[in-house]
Design a protein around this motif. Structure first.
Motif, short mmCIF file in Angstrom:
data_model
loop_
_atom_site.label_atom_id
_atom_site.label_comp_id
_atom_site.label_asym_id
_atom_site.label_seq_id
_atom_site.Cartn_x
_atom_site.Cartn_y
_atom_site.Cartn_z
N SER A 1 0.31 6.88 0.77
CA SER A 1 1.20 7.15 -0.37
C SER A 1 1.60 8.40 -0.87
O SER A 1 0.73 9.29 -0.84
CB SER A 1 0.63 6.15 -1.31
OG SER A 1 -0.73 6.25 -1.23
N TYR B 1 -8.14 -2.67 -9.19
CA TYR B 1 -7.66 -3.56 -8.66
C TYR B 1 -8.31 -4.67 -8.09
O TYR B 1 -8.23 -5.89 -7.97
CB TYR B 1 -6.49 -3.10 -7.66
CG TYR B 1 -5.18 -2.58 -8.02
CD1 TYR B 1 -4.27 -3.17 -8.98
CD2 TYR B 1 -4.67 -1.35 -7.61
CE1 TYR B 1 -3.18 -2.69 -9.26
CE2 TYR B 1 -3.59 -0.47 -7.95
CZ TYR B 1 -2.97 -1.53 -8.88
OH TYR B 1 -1.63 -0.73 -9.29
N ASP C 1 2.59 3.24 -3.95
CA ASP C 1 1.26 2.76 -4.02
C ASP C 1 1.10 1.35 -3.16
O ASP C 1 1.77 0.34 -3.50
CB ASP C 1 1.01 2.21 -5.56
CG ASP C 1 -0.61 2.08 -5.56
OD1 ASP C 1 -1.25 1.73 -4.65
OD2 ASP C 1 -1.13 1.76 -6.73
N PRO C 2 0.59 1.37 -2.10
CA PRO C 2 0.30 0.27 -1.20
C PRO C 2 -0.12 -0.97 -2.02
O PRO C 2 -0.21 -2.08 -1.41
CB PRO C 2 -0.25 0.72 -0.10
CG PRO C 2 -1.07 2.08 -0.49
CD PRO C 2 -0.28 2.64 -1.51
N ASN C 3 -1.13 -0.75 -2.67
CA ASN C 3 -1.71 -1.70 -3.61
C ASN C 3 -0.50 -2.48 -4.31
O ASN C 3 -1.02 -3.89 -4.67
CB ASN C 3 -2.68 -1.30 -4.71
CG ASN C 3 -4.10 -0.59 -3.92
OD1 ASN C 3 -4.52 -1.54 -2.99
ND2 ASN C 3 -4.36 0.44 -4.18
N VAL C 4 0.43 -2.10 -4.69
CA VAL C 4 1.72 -2.68 -5.48
C VAL C 4 2.79 -2.57 -4.44
O VAL C 4 3.57 -1.66 -4.67
CB VAL C 4 1.70 -1.82 -6.70
CG1 VAL C 4 2.85 -2.50 -7.61
CG2 VAL C 4 0.72 -1.54 -7.45
N GLN D 1 4.86 5.33 -13.65
CA GLN D 1 4.76 4.38 -12.59
C GLN D 1 4.43 3.25 -12.79
O GLN D 1 4.90 2.23 -11.91
CB GLN D 1 3.49 5.12 -11.78
CG GLN D 1 3.41 4.55 -10.54
CD GLN D 1 2.95 5.40 -9.35
OE1 GLN D 1 2.74 6.47 -9.57
NE2 GLN D 1 2.76 4.78 -8.17
N PRO E 1 3.52 1.31 4.93
CA PRO E 1 2.47 0.36 5.26
C PRO E 1 2.53 -0.52 6.46
O PRO E 1 3.57 -1.30 6.38
CB PRO E 1 2.00 -0.33 4.13
CG PRO E 1 3.29 0.11 3.02
CD PRO E 1 3.98 1.47 3.54
N ARG F 1 -6.50 3.69 3.99
CA ARG F 1 -5.62 3.98 2.61
C ARG F 1 -5.85 5.65 2.02
O ARG F 1 -5.09 6.42 2.19
CB ARG F 1 -5.86 3.25 1.42
CG ARG F 1 -5.47 1.84 1.63
CD ARG F 1 -3.94 1.58 1.48
NE ARG F 1 -3.50 0.34 1.55
CZ ARG F 1 -3.66 -0.87 1.13
NH1 ARG F 1 -4.30 -0.81 -0.07
NH2 ARG F 1 -3.23 -1.75 1.59
#
Lengths: 177, 286
Positions: free
Chosen positions: A38, A125, B132-135, A69, A30, A142
């Motif tokens: 991802s 989220y 996961d880029p959110n985490v 995960q 990122p 994303r």
């Protein structure tokens, strides 16, 4: 769990390990501009399993690997990946019930499953105010790169994966519609 | 045409949704404690991942070393001049340490006060990174058994990168400071000051979309300037004192016009970085 599913689970475990340990070194990380790819190899494997071995197996695998995960990478809350991966593989399994051959249609369903998973996770989220990215930024920065990269991998692995899974799927895995 | 979802399944789906939302709400601001199955899964998976991540890192480093072979002479010269600076600083440091010890003695510091700033830097290797880029988290190969606790700060040689959010017996998870966000109660803002201007103050509360850290609540009369090096101030208790964070790139009047807001470019390349070696900073307990 039959012998065939044991191999499937072992392979998915390996995919899960690779997602966090090998792909960070292969894929662009990122960047400051928020573009991120991802690696979702394990999720793709689960989607294939859901398509060829039935949606219930997909649901169970999604739950187990999702929880794994959530625990291993310690997100802000527990259950985001468990729920999103289970729901997305169930949906993909439902959409792929009649699809046992071909190339484009299964890939389209995998894309749908991946997009579902990323979308559900991101909306959770957002709901809990952990992510403050806008939906359009999410889609462009994303979702699109992640879909592209993972679909390329799926296209490369499609022929062996579908052949193996379709050949091994017996009648008892077919669930009544 | 088959039915997509029966009534029973729809109700089941809704029940599951409610159950999961409740689970997420309950675990949202947890204190990093883990139950034994979680610890077991995390340690096992992290160990297996370390067998992949570390060799992959070595190969990748080897490849990039080959690519930068022609820069070797320049790098060597730069390192030599840096080494001379170190020698000079070390001499000065010895002198200052002696002076500090003398002054502490003179001011009758207790043992606890003397120990306060003697941080222990635990070296750790990264074993996996969250896909996961959110985490934005990475796992490291030190855990409870090595004295790692929740909320310890983590840095690289360049600067601060995050804090420990959960600890298993042999591995722990680092939340990178790119996760900082003032909407998120679980992320801890960093009280910061400027190197050489200890009267300066601000709170680093979030990372902007372009990868800068946003430092808020700077008093309007504050001496902070563009180009200054920002370090942790140690106020607030979570982050230890004196860890480099980054350089100031801009300063403007904040949203409410009372305080100022500055953008900080992080010293440690946080996003887009493939982390390998980190240090966990332990502040000695009183």
């Amino acid at each position: 769990m039959g012998m065939k599913n044991r191999w499937l689970v072992l392979l998915l475990l390996l995919f899960f390990l690779l997602d966090g340990a090998l792909f960070p070194w292969l894929l662009p990380q990122p960047g400051p501009d928020g573009f991120a790819v991802s690696p979702r190899l394990a999720m793709m494997g689960i989607l294939y399993a859901a398509m060829f071995r039935g949606r219930n197996l997909g649901l169970a695998l999604g739950l187990v690997f999702g929880f794994m995960q959530d625990v291993v990478y310690d997100g802000p809350m527990l259950g985001v990946h468990a729920f999103s991966m289970a729901a997305a593989s169930y949906a993909a399994g439902t959409a792929g019930m009649r699809v046992k051959s071909g190339f484009l249609l299964p890939l389209l369903i995998v894309a749908f499953g991946l997009a579902c998973q990323e979308g559900i996770a991101f909306s959770l989220y957002r709901l809990f105010q952990v992510a403050d990215m806008s939906w359009s930024d999410f889609a462009v920065r994303r979702l699109a790169p992640t879909l592209l990269a993972n679909l390329a991998a799926a296209a490369a692995l499609h022929v062996p994966a579908s052949r193996k899974l379709a050949a091994e799927a017996d009648k008892r895995d077919e669930e009544p519609a | 045409m088959f039915r997509l979802l029966g009534n029973k399944k729809l109700i089941l789906l809704l029940a599951c949704l409610i159950l999961f939302i409740a689970l997420m709400g309950l675990t949202l601001n947890d204190d990093g404690r883990m139950s034994w199955p979680e610890k077991f899964v995390k340690d096992t998976v992290s160990y297996a991942q370390s067998l992949i991540y570390i060799p992959a890192a070595r190969v990748s480093e080897f490849a990039s070393n080959l690519a930068s072979l022609h820069l070797l002479y320049e790098e060597n010269a730069a390192l030599k001049s840096k080494l001379m600076d170190y020698a000079r600083d070390a001499a000065r440091l010895n002198q200052l340490e002696e002076q500090v010890a003398r002054l502490e003695e003179a001011l009758a510091f207790t043992e606890r006060q003397k120990r306060q700033n003697r941080y222990i830097w635990h070296y750790a290797e990264v074993v996996s990174a969250s896909p996961d880029p959110n985490v934005p988290t990475v796992n490291i190969n030190l855990g409870e058994a090595d004295g790692i606790r929740v909320n310890m700060a983590v840095a690289t040689t360049e600067g601060l990168i995050g804090r420990i959010v959960s600890v298993a017996p042999f591995h722990s998870t680092v939340q990178l400071i790119s996760a900082l966000d003032y909407h998120d109660e679980a992320s801890k803002a960093i009280a910061a000051t400027v190197k050489g201007k200890p009267e300066s103050f601000g709170m680093i509360e979030r990372m902007t979309k372009d990868g800068y850290l946003e430092m808020n609540k700077i008093p309007s009369a504050d001496p902070l300037e563009v180009g200054d090096t920002v370090i942790t101030s140690g106020y607030g208790g979570v982050w230890p004192q004196g860890i480099e964070i980054g350089k100031v790139v801009s300063r403007r009047v904040g949203d409410f016009g009372i305080t100022h807001t500055a953008l900080i470019e992080p010293s440690a390349t946080l996003s887009g970085d493939k982390l390998r070696h980190v240090f966990v900073i332990e502040v000695p307990e009183p």
